[in-house]
Enzyme design. Structure first.
Site, PDB file in Angstrom:
ATOM      1  N   SER A  51       0.800  -1.230   0.000  1.00  0.00           N
ATOM      2  CA  SER A  51       0.000   0.000   0.000  1.00  0.00           C
ATOM      3  C   SER A  51       0.828   1.273   0.000  1.00  0.00           C
ATOM      4  CB  SER A  51      -0.935   0.011   1.208  1.00  0.00           C
ATOM      5  OG  SER A  51      -0.203  -0.181   2.399  1.00  0.00           O
ATOM      6  N   HIS A 277      -0.178   6.224   6.399  1.00  0.00           N
ATOM      7  CA  HIS A 277       0.242   5.953   5.025  1.00  0.00           C
ATOM      8  C   HIS A 277       0.627   7.268   4.360  1.00  0.00           C
ATOM      9  CE1 HIS A 277      -1.275   1.919   5.474  1.00  0.00           C
ATOM     10  NE2 HIS A 277      -0.921   1.629   4.230  1.00  0.00           N
TER      11      HIS A 277
END
Length: 391
Positions: A51, A277
């Site tokens: 990711s 993230h």
């Protein structure tokens, strides 16, 4: 209504549950004198990884990607492809670990290695963070421990000791070596780049309101992240790949920094629904670092003169015809190549790229990714582009 400790903990645990589910998983053309250097074909570029590669949570989502992969058109592979004119095949997928290189991660999602071939020129990846669930689990568990301690002490280090780092050294490292070896076997002439993970936390102090890690565990998690990055580095060196170090360049851009400075979004108060993230800025900086380390040539940021007019016409046409994002990217990359070579006076190469543009339109039409009116409009555009560029 003020939050009670119980409601705060419940909200925090819900966010951290999301974290566990998604974290880390969730070239040179020159011309001079009377003789121009031969033009280089566009790089055949394959992007692999988890990711951090797919840019989970960053908008807009790539409509051509499997929904489960949470892939963005602003991930660092797309940025690299746009800046270099490379032909990108992006199989990055949130939640991937090294086993997903060889096995299907989800129904209908092929093993990532299947995207590679003997003709692949460039491969990039971030991978390893999800192996054995170590890194995501550590951040989530340390955050929960931080809540329980009120941000005081080092409860996570006290409970887990060297367990996480031991697993990275004994399990993640050999898995990375195997994955990179497999990549080399599938793409023997490709340049392979393994990216490290940018810093999530600062060196000291932390920011408990945004990243609920006890102050004493900030250094503990930094050490774990360095151990993971070091495993990626050693695996790259062992397999002849290039390690792209993100630690130095991401210093001061961790999740504790303000918006516009941070590369990583925090658990609370961030803009990315997939917490801990990279944001779009972080992905762009990871791309820039990779281009710099690999010495990749980039296309001009803005074309001038007739080239700018051609690109403007293409963009207007693509918007008017509502082209799919993946089709638009593939075709626009070819238009960039036409404009670039024409701008350098390499008319023969520009005409060749114009032919590849028309061929790509035909392929997209045969694959039902373009309607007949869209394909006809694009063919008319190619003829007008040739006229504008005197090709």
């Amino acid at each position: 209504m003020p939050r009670t400790p119980a409601t705060t903990a419940a909200t925090s645990i819900a966010a951290l549950g999301s974290l566990l589910g998604s974290l880390l998983g969730a070239s040179l053309v020159t011309a001079g004198g009377a003789q121009a250097a031969p033009a280089r074909a566009a790089l055949e570029y394959v992007a692999l990884g988890d990711s951090y590669s797919s840019a989970a949570g960053v908008q807009p989502v790539d409509p051509t990607a499997p929904v489960a992969c949470q892939r963005s058109t602003r991930n660092y592979p797309h940025v690299i492809a746009r800046r270099t004119g490379a032909q990108l095949t992006d199989v990055t997928c949130g939640g991937a670990d090294t086993t997903d290189y060889r096995e299907a991660q989800h129904p209908g999602v092929a093993p990532q290695l299947d995207a590679l071939s003997a003709g692949t020129d460039l491969v990039t990846m971030t991978i390893g963070g999800n192996d054995s669930g170590v890194f995501g689990t550590a951040i989530a568990q340390c955050s929960l421990a931080g809540f329980r301690s009120g941000g005081v002490g080092s409860p996570c280090r006290d409970e887990h000791g060297s367990t996480y780092e031991d697993t990275v050294r004994t399990s993640t490292y050999p898995a990375l070596v195997r994955a990179l070896t497999d990549v080399r076997e599938r793409a023997p002439r490709a340049r392979v780049a393994a990216l490290g993970y940018p810093w999530i936390l600062p060196a000291t102090g932390g920011c408990f309101a945004s990243m609920p890690v006890a102050e004493g565990d900030v250094a503990y998690l930094r050490s774990l992240q360095h151990t993971l990055n070091d495993a990626v580095r050693r695996a790259a060196e062992a397999t002849g790949a290039t390690y792209v170090d993100m630690e130095q360049v991401s210093e001061g851009h961790d999740a504790c920094q303000p918006a516009g400075t941070r590369w990583i979004e925090p658990v609370f108060g961030g803009t990315n629904p997939v917490v801990v993230h990279p944001n779009a800025y972080g992905e762009a900086r990871m791309a820039a670092r990779t281009i710099d380390v690999l010495g990749l040539a980039t296309v001009p940021d803005q074309p001038a003169g007739r080239g700018a007019k051609v690109l403007k016409r293409y963009d207007a046409l693509a918007a008017h015809q509502h082209l799919r994002a993946g089709v638009d990217h593939r075709l626009r990359t070819r238009v960039w190549a036409i404009v670039r070579y024409a701008g350098l006076g390499l008319d023969s190469d520009a005409r060749t790229r114009l032919g590849t543009f028309r061929d790509q339109v035909t392929r997209e039409r045969r694959a039902d990714r373009l309607t007949r009116p869209q394909a006809e409009a694009l063919k008319r555009f190619s003829r007008r582009a040739a006229e504008l560029l005197d090709l």
